[in-house]
Design an enzyme around this catalytic site. Structure first.
Site, PDB file in Angstrom:
ATOM      1  N   CYS A   1       0.790  -1.230   0.000  1.00  0.00           N
ATOM      2  CA  CYS A   1       0.000   0.000   0.000  1.00  0.00           C
ATOM      3  C   CYS A   1       0.833   1.297   0.000  1.00  0.00           C
ATOM      4  O   CYS A   1       1.311   1.705  -1.033  1.00  0.00           O
ATOM      5  CB  CYS A   1      -0.986  -0.047   1.168  1.00  0.00           C
ATOM      6  SG  CYS A   1      -2.383   1.064   0.928  1.00  0.00           S
TER       7      CYS A   1
ATOM      8  N   HIS B   1      -3.363  -5.652   2.456  1.00  0.00           N
ATOM      9  CA  HIS B   1      -2.970  -5.877   3.849  1.00  0.00           C
ATOM     10  C   HIS B   1      -3.553  -7.232   4.226  1.00  0.00           C
ATOM     11  O   HIS B   1      -3.981  -8.002   3.382  1.00  0.00           O
ATOM     12  CB  HIS B   1      -3.573  -4.804   4.759  1.00  0.00           C
ATOM     13  CG  HIS B   1      -3.214  -3.407   4.378  1.00  0.00           C
ATOM     14  ND1 HIS B   1      -2.039  -2.810   4.787  1.00  0.00           N
ATOM     15  CD2 HIS B   1      -3.862  -2.468   3.652  1.00  0.00           C
ATOM     16  CE1 HIS B   1      -1.998  -1.567   4.326  1.00  0.00           C
ATOM     17  NE2 HIS B   1      -3.087  -1.339   3.629  1.00  0.00           N
TER      18      HIS B   1
HETATM   19  N1  GLN Z   1      -2.124   6.802   2.480  1.00  0.00           N
HETATM   20  C1  GLN Z   1      -2.295   5.936   1.357  1.00  0.00           C
HETATM   21  C2  GLN Z   1      -3.700   5.964   0.772  1.00  0.00           C
HETATM   22  O1  GLN Z   1      -4.666   6.201   1.487  1.00  0.00           O
HETATM   23  C3  GLN Z   1      -1.898   4.537   1.735  1.00  0.00           C
HETATM   24  C4  GLN Z   1      -2.850   3.888   2.727  1.00  0.00           C
HETATM   25  C5  GLN Z   1      -2.364   2.565   3.233  1.00  0.00           C
HETATM   26  O2  GLN Z   1      -1.164   2.276   3.246  1.00  0.00           O
HETATM   27  N2  GLN Z   1      -3.270   1.735   3.683  1.00  0.00           N
HETATM   28  O3  GLN Z   1      -3.846   5.739  -0.409  1.00  0.00           O
END
Ligand code: GLN
Length: 238
Positions: A93, A190
């Site tokens: 992510c 995740h």
């Molecule tokens: N901040 C990033 C987004 O919202 C990554 C989020 C995350 O790693 N879950 O796209």
């Protein structure tokens, strides 16, 4: 080769939704297969570890991505050399986004990436949240959980990690999920990802061992619980 050096980058800033579980899974499976895991935690400003057989990076808030962005650029050359040397990497992510060319947050802030993946990410006010199933040629069906504002577009001939079966993946429109450059895997999943997808954990270990001339078939662990998780993930409502 007995030791496998696992470098966990930015463990303080980039570790949402239990992404540290990916590290724990790799460490335990490495031990159970009779090798010795050596974990290196890489923090902002430190020298990058000399030995790196597998690199892991987790997800994080936009603000955490802002905090580390200059350091990511600082270690970019080293990361590119490791990618060129076929070192397996799993980047989740927020780290996945920073391994693309750029991330423009939903408030319009531009965060530069290092371009391991030819991709760019644009934040949106509506987050993409939920369970994901992905078909992946080399690692079978992968199950995970996504929560991101960013929509990632793969540019030119950038390969995805896989094709969306359920969920949104890179952007919710083109059915791609994640990206792959050599053995560097970027993904929105995740979960943490590896406990539910032990075949991917073993795939990363196999690639790491292969670079050292060790050809093994990793098999024989009791993955009953993971199989139950996968069965449930395959049949649950999305
Ligand atoms: N901040 C990033 C987004 O919202 C990554 C989020 C995350 O790693 N879950 O796209």
């Amino acid at each position: 080769m007995k030791q496998i050096h696992v470098v966990h980058i930015y463990p303080d800033e980039m570790n949402t939704y239990g992404d540290r579980g990916n590290l724990l899974t790799l460490v335990k499976r490495t031990e159970w297969y009779g090798f010795e895991p050596v974990v290196h935690y890489y923090h902002v400003g430190e020298p990058f570890p000399k030995d790196a057989d597998i690199v892991l990076g987790g997800g994080g808030q936009d603000s955490a991505q802002d905090d580390i962005q200059h350091d990511v650029l600082r270690i970019g050359d080293r990361i590119h050399k490791l990618v060129d040397a076929e070192v397996p990497m799993l980047l989740i992510c927020g780290t996945y986004q920073l391994f693309g060319t750029r991330f423009v947050t939903h408030t319009g802030q531009e965060i530069q990436g290092i371009g391991v993946f030819d991709s760019e990410t644009i934040g949106d006010n509506k987050r993409l949240i939920g369970n994901v199933a992905v078909s992946c040629t080399d690692f079978g069906t992968l199950y995970g959980f996504e929560n991101h504002s960013g929509r990632t577009i793969l540019l030119n001939d950038q390969a995805p990690l896989g094709k969306i079966i359920r969920g949104n993946g890179n952007n919710g429109t083109d059915n791609t999920e994640g990206a792959r450059t050599r053995n560097a895997l970027g993904t929105y999943m995740h979960g943490p990802l590896l406990p539910a997808n032990p075949q991917l954990a073993d795939g990363l270990l196999t690639l790491a061992l292969r670079r050292h001339g060790v050809e093994v078939t990793l098999t024989g662990l009791d993955d009953t619980l993971a199989a139950q998780v996968r069965k449930s993930a395959a049949t649950r409502d999305y």
